[in-house]
Design a protein around this motif. Structure first.
Motif, PDB file in Angstrom:
ATOM      1  N   THR A   6       0.851  -1.182   0.000  1.00 22.86           N
ATOM      2  CA  THR A   6       0.000   0.000   0.000  1.00 22.86           C
ATOM      3  C   THR A   6       0.889   1.235   0.000  1.00 22.86           C
ATOM      4  O   THR A   6       2.093   1.144   0.269  1.00 22.86           O
ATOM      5  CB  THR A   6      -0.900   0.039   1.258  1.00 22.86           C
ATOM      6  N   TYR A   7       0.260   2.361  -0.268  1.00 20.95           N
ATOM      7  CA  TYR A   7       0.990   3.621  -0.242  1.00 20.95           C
ATOM      8  C   TYR A   7       1.606   3.836   1.133  1.00 20.95           C
ATOM      9  O   TYR A   7       2.767   4.214   1.246  1.00 20.95           O
ATOM     10  CB  TYR A   7       0.050   4.779  -0.607  1.00 20.95           C
ATOM     11  N   GLU A   8       0.824   3.579   2.178  1.00 21.55           N
ATOM     12  CA  GLU A   8       1.291   3.809   3.544  1.00 21.55           C
ATOM     13  C   GLU A   8       2.491   2.922   3.887  1.00 21.55           C
ATOM     14  O   GLU A   8       3.451   3.381   4.494  1.00 21.55           O
ATOM     15  CB  GLU A   8       0.157   3.575   4.545  1.00 21.55           C
ATOM     16  N   LYS A   9       2.427   1.651   3.489  1.00 25.66           N
ATOM     17  CA  LYS A   9       3.550   0.737   3.753  1.00 25.66           C
ATOM     18  C   LYS A   9       4.800   1.196   3.003  1.00 25.66           C
ATOM     19  O   LYS A   9       5.901   1.190   3.555  1.00 25.66           O
ATOM     20  CB  LYS A   9       3.192  -0.692   3.343  1.00 25.66           C
ATOM     21  N   LYS A  48       0.817   5.607  -7.324  1.00 27.21           N
ATOM     22  CA  LYS A  48      -0.395   5.579  -6.498  1.00 27.21           C
ATOM     23  C   LYS A  48      -1.034   6.965  -6.450  1.00 27.21           C
ATOM     24  O   LYS A  48      -2.260   7.091  -6.547  1.00 27.21           O
ATOM     25  CB  LYS A  48      -0.072   5.118  -5.070  1.00 27.21           C
TER      26      LYS A  48
END
Length: 70
Positions: A6-9, A48
């Motif tokens: 994910t973007y956050e990871k 993303k």
């Protein structure tokens, strides 16, 4: 990029790599690998963000025809 990323990871991993480089925690032997991984993560995050921007613009233009005319 691995499945389930994910973007956050990706952002968090990139932040960790940055801290390691800034604090000279990593050795010269692994520096090139870290820089390569950081480059991959930056590209993933950019993609993303581009995708999200396109999707948001699409939603906005479908809701308000005057905006899509601009």
């Amino acid at each position: 990029m691995e499945e389930g990323m994910t973007y956050e990871k990706a952002y968090n991993e990139l932040e960790q790599i940055t801290k390691e480089i800034e604090n000279e925690i990593i050795t010269v032997d692994v520096l090139a690998d870290k820089v390569k991984r950081a480059s991959e993560l930056v590209e993933f995050c950019r993609e993303k963000l581009r995708s999200a921007e396109l999707e948001i613009n699409k939603i906005i233009s479908n809701r308000d025809p005057q905006i899509s005319a601009q």
